[in-house]
Design a protein around this motif. Sequence first.
Motif, PDB file in Angstrom:
ATOM      1  N   ILE A 182      -9.136   4.928  -4.461  1.00 32.00           N
ATOM      2  CA  ILE A 182      -9.439   3.863  -3.680  1.00 32.00           C
ATOM      3  C   ILE A 182     -10.837   3.972  -3.080  1.00 32.00           C
ATOM      4  O   ILE A 182     -11.467   5.338  -3.094  1.00 32.00           O
ATOM      5  N   LEU A 183     -11.163   3.169  -2.376  1.00 28.04           N
ATOM      6  CA  LEU A 183     -12.723   2.885  -1.980  1.00 28.04           C
ATOM      7  C   LEU A 183     -12.950   3.651  -0.701  1.00 28.04           C
ATOM      8  O   LEU A 183     -11.923   4.356  -0.101  1.00 28.04           O
ATOM      9  N   THR A 184     -13.914   3.773  -0.247  1.00 32.45           N
ATOM     10  CA  THR A 184     -14.478   4.450   1.083  1.00 32.45           C
ATOM     11  C   THR A 184     -13.703   3.519   2.116  1.00 32.45           C
ATOM     12  O   THR A 184     -13.154   2.427   1.976  1.00 32.45           O
ATOM     13  N   GLU A 226     -11.062  -4.893   2.355  1.00 36.44           N
ATOM     14  CA  GLU A 226      -9.969  -5.603   1.289  1.00 36.44           C
ATOM     15  C   GLU A 226      -8.660  -6.517   2.064  1.00 36.44           C
ATOM     16  O   GLU A 226      -8.156  -7.153   1.211  1.00 36.44           O
ATOM     17  N   VAL A 273       0.808  -1.220  -0.008  1.00 34.45           N
ATOM     18  CA  VAL A 273      -0.037  -0.114  -0.033  1.00 34.45           C
ATOM     19  C   VAL A 273       0.892   1.092   0.106  1.00 34.45           C
ATOM     20  O   VAL A 273       1.676   1.368   1.094  1.00 34.45           O
ATOM     21  N   TRP A 323      -5.963   5.354   5.953  1.00 34.40           N
ATOM     22  CA  TRP A 323      -6.770   5.534   4.746  1.00 34.40           C
ATOM     23  C   TRP A 323      -6.249   6.905   4.108  1.00 34.40           C
ATOM     24  O   TRP A 323      -6.288   6.989   2.820  1.00 34.40           O
ATOM     25  N   GLU A 374     -14.874   0.081   3.028  1.00 39.28           N
ATOM     26  CA  GLU A 374     -14.741  -0.906   1.782  1.00 39.28           C
ATOM     27  C   GLU A 374     -13.311  -1.214   1.587  1.00 39.28           C
ATOM     28  O   GLU A 374     -12.834  -2.203   1.321  1.00 39.28           O
ATOM     29  N   TRP A 375     -12.484  -0.272   1.906  1.00 36.84           N
ATOM     30  CA  TRP A 375     -10.961  -0.185   1.719  1.00 36.84           C
ATOM     31  C   TRP A 375     -10.552  -1.502   2.979  1.00 36.84           C
ATOM     32  O   TRP A 375      -9.795  -2.285   2.606  1.00 36.84           O
ATOM     33  N   LYS A 427      -5.475   7.463   0.345  1.00 40.72           N
ATOM     34  CA  LYS A 427      -6.160   7.991  -0.546  1.00 40.72           C
ATOM     35  C   LYS A 427      -5.430   9.326  -1.300  1.00 40.72           C
ATOM     36  O   LYS A 427      -5.413   9.511  -2.340  1.00 40.72           O
TER      37      LYS A 427
END
Length: 118
Positions: free
Chosen positions: A83-85, A92, A12, A73, A88-89, A77
């Motif tokens: 990337i997702l909310t 994963e 990441v 996050w 949701e992130w 971001k």
Amino acid sequence: MEKTIILGNKKVKLVSSGASPIIYKANFQSDFFQDLGIILELAGIATSDKSEIEIMTEVMGNNRIRIFQQFAWTYAKNANQAILTLDEWLAEFEEFPIFDILSEVIELVVTSLSTKKA
């Protein structure tokens, strides 16, 4: 500052910049700098001489875990707008090893706040 970490089983990319507080506020309706105090508390707790159980108990209190996830996050971001909310992130990842990445996220925080000598 830019850093790539291993989170669970994924690489990441995290980026800290002047946009980080804006991204944080826009997504969490909370003040980045106020919540930063909680992140710094986490760092102090994690590096204390307390037992692992005492550390875990303190870390779990006062919504500290969620705020840490929000910071991680935000930096992700900032590196990747697609990337997702947050929820949701997080979904994963099979695991989200906070203590494994705490020092790396703290390094991003500290570097973004420090001044450079001329």
